[in-house]
Design a protein around this motif. Structure first.
Motif, PDB file in Angstrom:
ATOM      1  N   LEU A 237      21.758  86.798  40.460  1.00  0.00           N
ATOM      2  CA  LEU A 237      22.998  86.280  41.018  1.00  0.00           C
ATOM      3  C   LEU A 237      23.633  85.395  39.957  1.00  0.00           C
ATOM      4  O   LEU A 237      23.060  84.370  39.574  1.00  0.00           O
ATOM      5  CB  LEU A 237      22.745  85.464  42.287  1.00  0.00           C
ATOM      6  N   VAL A 238      24.809  85.797  39.461  1.00  0.00           N
ATOM      7  CA  VAL A 238      25.548  84.969  38.501  1.00  0.00           C
ATOM      8  C   VAL A 238      26.505  84.080  39.291  1.00  0.00           C
ATOM      9  O   VAL A 238      27.390  84.580  40.002  1.00  0.00           O
ATOM     10  CB  VAL A 238      26.332  85.831  37.494  1.00  0.00           C
ATOM     11  N   VAL A 239      26.306  82.790  39.210  1.00  0.00           N
ATOM     12  CA  VAL A 239      27.173  81.832  39.887  1.00  0.00           C
ATOM     13  C   VAL A 239      28.118  81.238  38.846  1.00  0.00           C
ATOM     14  O   VAL A 239      27.683  80.547  37.927  1.00  0.00           O
ATOM     15  CB  VAL A 239      26.361  80.720  40.575  1.00  0.00           C
ATOM     16  N   GLN A 240      29.413  81.511  39.032  1.00  0.00           N
ATOM     17  CA  GLN A 240      30.396  81.045  38.054  1.00  0.00           C
ATOM     18  C   GLN A 240      31.153  79.801  38.526  1.00  0.00           C
ATOM     19  O   GLN A 240      31.731  79.084  37.716  1.00  0.00           O
ATOM     20  CB  GLN A 240      31.405  82.169  37.767  1.00  0.00           C
ATOM     21  N   HIS A 241      31.141  79.581  39.850  1.00  0.00           N
ATOM     22  CA  HIS A 241      31.951  78.497  40.407  1.00  0.00           C
ATOM     23  C   HIS A 241      31.313  78.073  41.728  1.00  0.00           C
ATOM     24  O   HIS A 241      31.002  78.921  42.567  1.00  0.00           O
ATOM     25  CB  HIS A 241      33.374  79.013  40.617  1.00  0.00           C
ATOM     26  N   MET A 242      31.133  76.763  41.920  1.00  0.00           N
ATOM     27  CA  MET A 242      30.399  76.272  43.084  1.00  0.00           C
ATOM     28  C   MET A 242      31.279  75.845  44.251  1.00  0.00           C
ATOM     29  O   MET A 242      30.786  75.305  45.237  1.00  0.00           O
ATOM     30  CB  MET A 242      29.494  75.104  42.675  1.00  0.00           C
ATOM     31  N   GLU A 243      32.575  76.084  44.193  1.00  0.00           N
ATOM     32  CA  GLU A 243      33.401  75.772  45.352  1.00  0.00           C
ATOM     33  C   GLU A 243      32.908  76.633  46.519  1.00  0.00           C
ATOM     34  O   GLU A 243      32.618  77.829  46.349  1.00  0.00           O
ATOM     35  CB  GLU A 243      34.871  76.060  45.040  1.00  0.00           C
ATOM     36  N   PRO A 244      32.793  76.072  47.721  1.00  0.00           N
ATOM     37  CA  PRO A 244      32.141  76.785  48.819  1.00  0.00           C
ATOM     38  C   PRO A 244      32.766  78.115  49.214  1.00  0.00           C
ATOM     39  O   PRO A 244      32.091  78.938  49.831  1.00  0.00           O
ATOM     40  CB  PRO A 244      32.212  75.781  49.973  1.00  0.00           C
ATOM     41  N   ASP A 245      34.042  78.338  48.893  1.00  0.00           N
ATOM     42  CA  ASP A 245      34.597  79.648  49.240  1.00  0.00           C
ATOM     43  C   ASP A 245      33.977  80.765  48.399  1.00  0.00           C
ATOM     44  O   ASP A 245      34.167  81.953  48.696  1.00  0.00           O
ATOM     45  CB  ASP A 245      36.125  79.664  49.133  1.00  0.00           C
ATOM     46  N   HIS A 246      33.196  80.379  47.371  1.00  0.00           N
ATOM     47  CA  HIS A 246      32.504  81.380  46.550  1.00  0.00           C
ATOM     48  C   HIS A 246      30.989  81.173  46.513  1.00  0.00           C
ATOM     49  O   HIS A 246      30.276  81.984  45.931  1.00  0.00           O
ATOM     50  CB  HIS A 246      33.032  81.353  45.116  1.00  0.00           C
ATOM     51  N   SER A 247      30.513  80.099  47.118  1.00  0.00           N
ATOM     52  CA  SER A 247      29.080  79.800  47.002  1.00  0.00           C
ATOM     53  C   SER A 247      28.406  79.505  48.341  1.00  0.00           C
ATOM     54  O   SER A 247      27.187  79.326  48.391  1.00  0.00           O
ATOM     55  CB  SER A 247      28.880  78.586  46.076  1.00  0.00           C
ATOM     56  N   ALA A 248      29.165  79.462  49.424  1.00  0.00           N
ATOM     57  CA  ALA A 248      28.610  78.992  50.694  1.00  0.00           C
ATOM     58  C   ALA A 248      27.481  79.865  51.225  1.00  0.00           C
ATOM     59  O   ALA A 248      26.675  79.402  52.042  1.00  0.00           O
ATOM     60  CB  ALA A 248      29.722  78.897  51.736  1.00  0.00           C
ATOM     61  N   THR A 249      27.413  81.100  50.785  1.00  0.00           N
ATOM     62  CA  THR A 249      26.376  82.004  51.306  1.00  0.00           C
ATOM     63  C   THR A 249      25.211  82.198  50.334  1.00  0.00           C
ATOM     64  O   THR A 249      24.396  83.104  50.512  1.00  0.00           O
ATOM     65  CB  THR A 249      26.998  83.370  51.662  1.00  0.00           C
ATOM     66  N   ILE A 250      25.125  81.359  49.316  1.00  0.00           N
ATOM     67  CA  ILE A 250      24.018  81.483  48.357  1.00  0.00           C
ATOM     68  C   ILE A 250      22.669  81.294  49.048  1.00  0.00           C
ATOM     69  O   ILE A 250      21.717  82.063  48.795  1.00  0.00           O
ATOM     70  CB  ILE A 250      24.178  80.455  47.212  1.00  0.00           C
ATOM     71  N   ASP A 251      22.569  80.304  49.940  1.00  0.00           N
ATOM     72  CA  ASP A 251      21.269  80.049  50.569  1.00  0.00           C
ATOM     73  C   ASP A 251      20.820  81.235  51.413  1.00  0.00           C
ATOM     74  O   ASP A 251      19.654  81.655  51.363  1.00  0.00           O
ATOM     75  CB  ASP A 251      21.316  78.761  51.400  1.00  0.00           C
ATOM     76  N   GLU A 252      21.734  81.819  52.192  1.00  0.00           N
ATOM     77  CA  GLU A 252      21.360  82.987  52.990  1.00  0.00           C
ATOM     78  C   GLU A 252      21.045  84.185  52.113  1.00  0.00           C
ATOM     79  O   GLU A 252      20.138  84.973  52.406  1.00  0.00           O
ATOM     80  CB  GLU A 252      22.471  83.345  53.975  1.00  0.00           C
ATOM     81  N   LEU A 253      21.772  84.329  51.010  1.00  0.00           N
ATOM     82  CA  LEU A 253      21.499  85.433  50.089  1.00  0.00           C
ATOM     83  C   LEU A 253      20.069  85.351  49.558  1.00  0.00           C
ATOM     84  O   LEU A 253      19.355  86.367  49.481  1.00  0.00           O
ATOM     85  CB  LEU A 253      22.497  85.407  48.920  1.00  0.00           C
ATOM     86  N   LEU A 254      19.651  84.123  49.192  1.00  0.00           N
ATOM     87  CA  LEU A 254      18.303  83.964  48.640  1.00  0.00           C
ATOM     88  C   LEU A 254      17.224  84.145  49.712  1.00  0.00           C
ATOM     89  O   LEU A 254      16.088  84.523  49.399  1.00  0.00           O
ATOM     90  CB  LEU A 254      18.174  82.600  47.963  1.00  0.00           C
ATOM     91  N   LEU A 255      17.556  83.881  50.976  1.00  0.00           N
ATOM     92  CA  LEU A 255      16.608  84.194  52.050  1.00  0.00           C
ATOM     93  C   LEU A 255      16.439  85.704  52.188  1.00  0.00           C
ATOM     94  O   LEU A 255      15.343  86.210  52.426  1.00  0.00           O
ATOM     95  CB  LEU A 255      17.095  83.602  53.374  1.00  0.00           C
ATOM     96  N   ARG A 256      17.527  86.436  52.037  1.00  0.00           N
ATOM     97  CA  ARG A 256      17.480  87.895  52.144  1.00  0.00           C
ATOM     98  C   ARG A 256      16.892  88.532  50.883  1.00  0.00           C
ATOM     99  O   ARG A 256      16.251  89.580  50.952  1.00  0.00           O
ATOM    100  CB  ARG A 256      18.898  88.443  52.381  1.00  0.00           C
ATOM    101  N   HIS A 257      17.135  87.892  49.739  1.00  0.00           N
ATOM    102  CA  HIS A 257      16.684  88.446  48.455  1.00  0.00           C
ATOM    103  C   HIS A 257      15.966  87.354  47.653  1.00  0.00           C
ATOM    104  O   HIS A 257      16.487  86.871  46.631  1.00  0.00           O
ATOM    105  CB  HIS A 257      17.873  89.008  47.674  1.00  0.00           C
ATOM    106  N   PRO A 258      14.787  86.979  48.085  1.00  0.00           N
ATOM    107  CA  PRO A 258      14.057  85.916  47.378  1.00  0.00           C
ATOM    108  C   PRO A 258      13.662  86.320  45.961  1.00  0.00           C
ATOM    109  O   PRO A 258      13.291  85.457  45.158  1.00  0.00           O
ATOM    110  CB  PRO A 258      12.825  85.700  48.266  1.00  0.00           C
ATOM    111  N   GLU A 259      13.748  87.612  45.658  1.00  0.00           N
ATOM    112  CA  GLU A 259      13.378  88.080  44.320  1.00  0.00           C
ATOM    113  C   GLU A 259      14.455  87.772  43.278  1.00  0.00           C
ATOM    114  O   GLU A 259      14.210  87.871  42.059  1.00  0.00           O
ATOM    115  CB  GLU A 259      13.132  89.594  44.353  1.00  0.00           C
TER     116      GLU A 259
END
Length: 615
Positions: free
Chosen positions: A76-98
């Motif tokens: 996952l390349v994170v380019q910007h941490m404003e929540p409209d682009h990052s708010a689902t990072i935690d759920e993504l990592l729960l679904r894809h812990p790899e």
């Protein structure tokens, strides 16, 4: 059910539209919605570029799982941490812990600030110029601080020459099924929203945007994938030019934006009078009521226009509330390089003019005109001179064409224009029903090479003109010196309204856009997709992107001079005609002692200027 679109063979858009959002960032109205863009690269390694806002999380995850097709997510390349682009990072990592997060140090710190889960252990930090090999693709990371948060970075795919640009080059508005900017009329339908997005979201940080543009100029970019709005795969230069102007605080258009704050209509009346006076002087004007129009639209207009006039009543011994907010908003967005004037109103103690000036004058390179108009309650007839003086001052600061008079006793010899190195061409087109047509034109020119763009002039009397106007596509066949006069007669002196020109013609073939081109008597074909049309009286000038170009032979191109000297028959002599005029273009003879000034040649459609007396 998923809703994705392919960007390239191995890059898929997995984002979503949000049409229910009322205020973007709680400040900016988005009546047409907004898109949250996320992109999945499916190489030997899979790479997701950013996530989305929680409002569209369900759609996003359905799209992502479909695009992955059962594969694991590697990065996952994170380019910007404003929540409209990052708010689902935690759920993504729960679904894809790899998955491993790729980001810079500032982003890593913000991940810890936004999420309580231990996500930082999944982070691999990178620096300016670091690369990531994913198989066929090589990704290079470029820092873009303050465009528009301090942690922002962008990513360049050197394999497919794609710039993943974070918030840069974005726009408000839902995609509505389109993904690419060339799938819509961007200039007409989205440029205002793109300007409003840039000026309000990023406008303060012009220096930082210029720094990113300088870095981008060193890259070979063929596509831009932003986090909001459309993907750019053509005409990149046009949009980048807009960013260059906006970030340098250069006006796009010469004209006057008038913003007014009026309680009972008297200040508005003064603003209207000024607008009329400026229009009388040939100056473009736009007007905004600051109590009605959202400030974000007026901020965008202030970035667009070269001259600004602010008219405000005095309110509680200060500037009217909405005008005060607007001016401070403009100051906070670092507006520069404008000429500004003021109109103030006050029934007993007018102070708004002085206070407005105090907010605007300190901004960089602002020229403030001294001709402030002072109104006591309402504008009086005797103050007409004050309004004229302000209009004159604004007009004097605007460079305009047409101010100089024509030189006395100067003559216009049409023969001088014929010395220009015109060529001659057949322009072909097709109507909505598949009917082909073509005509002769002498106006085809290249106007830019990045992007490749040409302009053609077509007479409105030609059937081909209407076809191009309706379909937006054409093909030019560049004629050669061996073209016989009968070819010019066929395409230039007959009307497509009366005959099927290609049914009677033998030497043609289809090019990629489905239109005919001349396979004989032509040394090149150039196809165009129209991007703009300018009404020029008897003709329309079509500006078009080149969609195909091919060299057919080495035969020299025919010029006007060659056509007159070697192809067109000489004007007839005698034959019982004693007086008359001959068309220098096609040889048509008009009999009579006087040629009407508005005469149009029935064959080639040229005007009276193209005729000369029979000798």
């Amino acid at each position: 059910m998923y809703c994705t679109r392919k960007v390239t063979d191995d890059l898929t858009w997995v984002g979503a539209d949000d049409r229910r959002l009322a205020m973007f960032e709680g400040v900016y109205s988005v009546p047409d919605g907004v898109s949250y863009n996320s992109y999945l690269l499916a190489d030997e390694k899979t790479v997701l570029f950013d996530t989305v806002d929680k409002a569209v999380a369900k759609t996003f995850f359905e799209n992502l799982e479909h695009a992955l097709g059962g594969r694991k997510l590697d990065y996952l390349v994170v380019q910007h941490m404003e929540p409209d682009h990052s708010a689902t990072i935690d759920e993504l990592l729960l679904r894809h812990p790899e998955a491993t997060i790729i980001c810079n140090d500032k982003i890593k710190k913000m991940i810890g600030q936004f999420f309580s889960a231990d996500l930082e252990s999944k982070v691999r930090t990178i620096k300016e110029g670091d690369t990531l090999e994913t198989g066929r693709h090589t990704l290079t990371f470029v820092m873009a601080p303050m465009v528009h948060w301090p942690e922002v970075m962008v990513t360049y795919d050197s394999t497919d020459k794609i710039l993943f640009s974070a918030d840069a080059f974005g726009t408000f508005g839902a995609l509505n099924g389109a993904l690419f900017a060339d799938e819509v009329d961007f200039a007409r339908d989205f440029m205002d929203e793109a300007r409003r997005y840039y000026t309000n979201i990023v406008g303060k940080y012009g220096v930082q945007v210029q720094a990113l543009l300088k870095k981008a100029a060193a890259l070979d970019i063929e596509m831009i994938c932003p986090l909001h709005g459309f993907v750019w795969r053509s005409n990149l230069g046009d949009y980048i030019d807009k960013y260059a102007k906006w970030s340098a605080y250069e006006p796009e258009d010469t004209g006057v934006m008038i913003a007014y704050a009026s309680v009972y209509g008297n200040t508005e009346n003064a603003a209207n009078i000024l607008a009329c006076l400026l229009r009388d002087r040939g100056i473009k004007t736009v007007m905004f009521d600051v109590s009605v129009v959202p400030a974000s639209e007026i901020v965008a207009a202030s970035f667009r226009w070269s001259h600004l006039v602010f008219a405000s009543t005095t309110y509680n011994a200060g500037i009217f509330v909405t005008m005060d907010e607007l001016l401070r908003d403009l100051a906070s967005h670092n507006l520069q390089n404008r000429t500004v004037a003021f109109i103030q109103n006050g029934s007993w103690a007018p102070t708004s003019g002085k206070l407005m000036r105090e907010i605007i004058a300190p901004l960089k390179n602002m020229t403030v005109l001294d001709e402030t108009v002072n109104i006591s309650s309402s504008l009086k007839p005797g103050q007409g001179a004050d309004m004229e003086k302000l209009a004159d001052a604004v007009a004097a600061s605007i460079p305009r064409f047409g101010a100089a008079e024509n030189p006395k006793d100067a003559a216009v010899d049409i023969n001088a224009l014929f010395k220009l190195s015109y060529g001659l061409f057949v322009v072909s087109a097709q109507d909505e029903n598949g009917r082909d047509n073509g005509c002769i034109t002498n106006t085809v020119m290249q106007i830019t090479d990045a992007p490749n763009r040409i302009a053609i002039g077509v007479n409105k009397a030609n059937c081909t003109h209407d076809m191009i106007l309706k379909t937006g596509k054409f093909t030019v066949s560049v004629l050669t010196e061996d073209a016989p006069f009968k070819l010019f007669q066929h395409f230039g002196f007959k009307s497509g309204k009366d005959v099927d020109k290609f049914q009677e013609f033998k030497h043609m073939d289809r090019c990629a856009n489905g239109l005919y081109y001349l396979s004989k008597y032509s040394n090149a074909l150039i196809s165009g997709k129209v991007t703009a049309a300018q009404d020029c009286g008897t003709h329309t000038l079509f500006v078009a992107d080149v969609t195909e170009a091919c060299v057919l032979s080495d035969a020299p191109s025919v010029t006007y001079e060659y056509y007159f000297e070697h192809i067109k028959p000489k004007p007839p002599v005698g034959g019982g005609i004693k007086t008359g005029f001959v068309c220098k273009m096609c040889g048509y003879v008009y009999e009579g002692d006087t040629l009407p000034a508005d005469f149009i040649c029935p064959l080639c459609k040229h005007g009276a200027d193209a005729f000369e007396p029979l000798s």
